[in-house]
Design a protein around this motif. Structure first.
Motif, short mmCIF file in Angstrom:
data_model
loop_
_atom_site.label_atom_id
_atom_site.label_comp_id
_atom_site.label_asym_id
_atom_site.label_seq_id
_atom_site.Cartn_x
_atom_site.Cartn_y
_atom_site.Cartn_z
N ILE A 1 0.83 -1.21 0.00
CA ILE A 1 0.00 0.00 0.00
C ILE A 1 0.86 1.25 0.00
O ILE A 1 0.63 2.19 -0.76
CB ILE A 1 -0.94 -0.02 1.23
CG1 ILE A 1 -2.02 -1.09 1.05
CG2 ILE A 1 -1.59 1.35 1.45
CD1 ILE A 1 -2.80 -1.40 2.31
N LYS A 2 1.89 1.26 0.84
CA LYS A 2 2.77 2.44 0.95
C LYS A 2 3.60 2.62 -0.32
O LYS A 2 3.78 3.74 -0.80
CB LYS A 2 3.68 2.30 2.16
CG LYS A 2 2.95 2.40 3.50
CD LYS A 2 3.92 2.51 4.67
CE LYS A 2 4.76 1.25 4.82
NZ LYS A 2 5.64 1.32 6.01
N ASN A 3 4.11 1.53 -0.87
CA ASN A 3 5.00 1.60 -2.03
C ASN A 3 4.27 1.90 -3.33
O ASN A 3 4.90 2.29 -4.32
CB ASN A 3 5.78 0.29 -2.18
CG ASN A 3 6.75 0.06 -1.03
OD1 ASN A 3 7.19 1.01 -0.38
ND2 ASN A 3 7.07 -1.20 -0.77
N ASN A 4 2.96 1.73 -3.35
CA ASN A 4 2.20 1.92 -4.60
C ASN A 4 1.16 3.03 -4.50
O ASN A 4 0.28 3.14 -5.37
CB ASN A 4 1.54 0.61 -5.00
CG ASN A 4 2.53 -0.45 -5.42
OD1 ASN A 4 2.94 -0.49 -6.58
ND2 ASN A 4 2.95 -1.30 -4.49
N ASN A 5 1.28 3.84 -3.47
CA ASN A 5 0.37 5.00 -3.30
C ASN A 5 -1.11 4.61 -3.34
O ASN A 5 -1.94 5.30 -3.96
CB ASN A 5 0.65 6.06 -4.38
CG ASN A 5 2.04 6.63 -4.27
OD1 ASN A 5 2.50 6.97 -3.18
ND2 ASN A 5 2.73 6.74 -5.40
N ILE A 6 -1.43 3.51 -2.70
CA ILE A 6 -2.82 3.06 -2.62
C ILE A 6 -3.49 3.77 -1.44
O ILE A 6 -2.94 3.82 -0.34
CB ILE A 6 -2.90 1.54 -2.43
CG1 ILE A 6 -2.17 0.80 -3.56
CG2 ILE A 6 -4.36 1.09 -2.33
CD1 ILE A 6 -2.71 1.07 -4.94
N GLU A 7 -4.66 4.33 -1.68
CA GLU A 7 -5.40 4.96 -0.59
C GLU A 7 -6.34 3.94 0.05
O GLU A 7 -6.97 3.15 -0.66
CB GLU A 7 -6.21 6.16 -1.11
CG GLU A 7 -6.93 6.92 0.00
CD GLU A 7 -7.70 8.12 -0.50
OE1 GLU A 7 -8.50 8.68 0.27
OE2 GLU A 7 -7.52 8.50 -1.68
N THR A 8 -6.41 3.94 1.37
CA THR A 8 -7.32 3.02 2.07
C THR A 8 -8.52 3.80 2.60
O THR A 8 -8.39 4.90 3.11
CB THR A 8 -6.61 2.32 3.23
OG1 THR A 8 -6.00 3.29 4.08
CG2 THR A 8 -5.53 1.37 2.70
N LEU A 9 -9.69 3.19 2.46
CA LEU A 9 -10.95 3.79 2.90
C LEU A 9 -11.55 2.90 3.98
O LEU A 9 -12.05 1.81 3.69
CB LEU A 9 -11.92 3.94 1.72
CG LEU A 9 -11.37 4.51 0.41
CD1 LEU A 9 -12.46 4.55 -0.66
CD2 LEU A 9 -10.78 5.88 0.61
N LEU B 1 -12.87 -2.27 4.88
CA LEU B 1 -11.75 -1.54 4.28
C LEU B 1 -11.79 -1.69 2.77
O LEU B 1 -11.95 -2.79 2.25
CB LEU B 1 -10.42 -2.07 4.82
CG LEU B 1 -9.16 -1.27 4.47
CD1 LEU B 1 -9.17 0.08 5.19
CD2 LEU B 1 -7.90 -2.05 4.87
N LEU B 2 -11.65 -0.56 2.08
CA LEU B 2 -11.56 -0.54 0.62
C LEU B 2 -10.19 -0.02 0.21
O LEU B 2 -9.58 0.79 0.92
CB LEU B 2 -12.64 0.37 0.03
CG LEU B 2 -14.07 -0.14 -0.04
CD1 LEU B 2 -15.01 1.01 -0.36
CD2 LEU B 2 -14.20 -1.23 -1.09
N PHE B 3 -9.74 -0.46 -0.97
CA PHE B 3 -8.48 0.02 -1.53
C PHE B 3 -8.79 0.82 -2.79
O PHE B 3 -9.52 0.36 -3.67
CB PHE B 3 -7.56 -1.15 -1.85
CG PHE B 3 -7.33 -2.06 -0.65
CD1 PHE B 3 -6.48 -1.68 0.37
CD2 PHE B 3 -8.00 -3.27 -0.56
CE1 PHE B 3 -6.28 -2.50 1.47
CE2 PHE B 3 -7.81 -4.10 0.53
CZ PHE B 3 -6.95 -3.71 1.55
#
Length: 367
Positions: A74-82, A102-104
Motif C-alpha cells: 500500500i505504501k509503495n504503490n500510493n494506494i489509498e485506504t478507505l 476496508l476498501l483500496f
C-alpha cells in the motif's frame, strides 16, 4: 490513518471466516481492530455470532505477518485506504450492513458531493444495448455523474468507455487485487481509467479472481451508488443479482426494456414486470426519478466534433474504415500493415475521439 491502526485493520480483515458483518460487530464491541486482536477470548466469546472457530482464527499470528506485507505494498504503490469509520469512506456504502470494513483505492477520483450511478448488464452486449448505453451516458454528461461498473466484458466496459468519451469520472470495481486485471484484454483501458477515475476493490493486491468474488464485488457496485441501471440481461446473470442487492439496500433500480423475443432483454423485462425496477427509456427518466436539478440544467443536443486531430496511423485506419465500411480487427491490421496490438490501441484512441465505434463480432466502423 496511523500505520499501526491500518496494520491491525488489515490483520482483522484477513482473519479467516470472520466476514465484514462480524468484523464491524467486534470493532464496535472492543473499540478498535487492535483491541479486537488483543482482547481475551473469554470476552470475545460472549459476543453473539462469534464461535470457537472464529476465536482460533483471531489468535493466528500469521494474520499480522500477512498484514505487514500488504501494508508495505500500500505504501509503495500510493494506494489509498478507505476505512468504514473514516470520513473518506463512500457515504452510501457506509450504510450497507455487509459493506467492506476496508476498501483500496487506486486513482484520482473524489466521491464527495457527486451523483453516483452504477451501470451493469450482460457480458454479451448487443448493438441495441451498446447504442442505448452510449446515448444514455452522453445524455447524462450534463449532470456530471460518476459512472461505476465492474470493468468486465459487455455492458461494463461499454459504460466505462462511454464515460471516458464524455469526460466523466468512471470507477471500475474489481473482483480481485490490483496486481491482476480481468479480463486481460482490458489492460489497454487501465491508463485512461486512471486519468479519469480509477479502481476500487476490497481484495488485497495479490488476491486472484475466484468465482465467488463476483458476488462480493457486486455488493460494492450496488451499495456505492444512488441508483443501479441494468442495460441488458438474460433471465439469469450477475446483473440481476446486483439488482437484488440494490433493492435490498433500498436503492433505486432501473432496467432498459426490450422485445419479448430478445434473450438479453428477458431479465430486464422481468425486473420491470415484477416491480423490481423502474422502466428506463432515456436519461430523462433517471433524472426525474432521482430529482436531480432539472431547472438549472437544460440538456443540450450533443453534436459530433467537426475537427478532430488524428496522427498518421490514426488517419490511415480511419480513412480505410470510411472507404470500406465495417471491418474486422484482423482485416484492419492486414490492410493497414500494422500489428494487431498496435491496431487495437489505435482503434481505442479513435473511439475516445469519437470517430470510430466498435460493433459485435470484433467489427469496427467509422462514424
Amino acid at each position: 490513518m496511523l500505520e499501526e491502526e491500518l496494520l491491525y485493520i488489515l490483520a482483522l480483515q484477513r482473519v479467516k471466516g470472520i466476514g465484514d458483518i462480524n468484523a464491524k460487530k467486534l470493532i464496535s464491541h472492543c473499540g478498535s481492530a487492535k483491541n479486537v486482536l488483543n482482547e481475551k477470548k473469554s470476552k470475545i466469546s460472549k459476543i453473539n455470532g462469534i464461535g470457537e472457530n472464529t476465536l482460533q482464527f483471531l489468535s493466528d499470528k500469521n494474520n499480522l505477518k500477512a498484514a505487514e506485507k500488504e501494508l508495505n505494498y500500500i505504501k509503495n504503490n500510493n494506494i489509498e485506504t478507505l476505512y468504514f469509520l473514516n470520513d473518506n469512506y463512500p457515504k452510501k456504502l457506509k450504510h450497507c450492513i455487509d459493506a467492506p470494513i476496508l476498501l483500496f483505492k487506486d486513482g484520482t477520483f473524489n466521491l464527495e458531493n457527486r451523483p453516483i450511478i452504477s451501470v451493469v448488464g450482460t457480458r454479451k452486449i448487443t448493438s441495441y444495448g451498446r447504442d442505448f448505453c452510449e446515448r444514455f451516458i452522453a445524455e447524462l454528461a450534463l449532470y456530471n455523474p460518476i459512472i461505476v461498473s465492474g470493468f468486465a466484458y459487455g455492458v461494463d466496459i461499454c459504460a466505462h468507455k462511454a464515460a471516458l468519451k464524455n469526460e466523466l469520472t468512471t470507477i471500475g470495481v474489481l473482483a480481485h487485487g490490483f496486481e491482476e486485471i480481468y479480463p486481460k484484454s482490458h489492460k489497454k483501458y487501465v491508463s485512461e481509467m486512471h486519468k479519469n477515475g480509477g479502481f476500487l476493490t476490497d481484495f488485497w493486491h495479490n488476491d486472484v479472481l475466484l468465482r465467488e468474488n463476483f458476488l462480493k464485488r457486486n455488493r460494492i457496485v450496488a451499495g456505492i451508488s444512488e441508483a443501479t441501471i441494468i442495460i441488458e440481461s438474460a433471465n439469469k446473470g450477475g446483473s440481476l443479482v446486483t439488482a437484488d442487492i440494490a433493492n435490498s439496500y433500498s436503492r433505486d433500480v432501473f432496467a432498459v426494456p426490450g422485445r419479448t423475443t430478445d434473450s438479453f432483454s428477458k431479465g430486464c423485462n422481468d425486473l420491470i414486470k415484477r416491480n423490481k425496477a423502474a422502466i428506463l427509456t432515456s436519461a430523462k427518466d433517471l433524472v426525474e426519478m432521482l430529482n436531480w436539478d432539472l431547472e438549472s440544467k437544460t440538456p443540450v443536443p450533443i453534436q459530433k466534433q467537426l475537427f478532430v486531430e488524428l496522427d498518421e496511423k490514426e488517419q490511415q485506419i480511419y480513412d480505410f474504415l470510411l472507404k470500406d465500411g465495417k471491418q474486422l480487427l484482423d482485416a484492419i491490421s492486414l490492410n493497414c500493415n500494422l500489428p494487431i496490438y498496435q491496431t487495437t490501441t489505435i482503434l481505442f484512441n479513435l473511439e475516445m475521439k469519437g470517430v470510430v465505434k466498435p460493433l459485435p463480432g470484433k467489427l469496427f466502423e467509422a462514424i
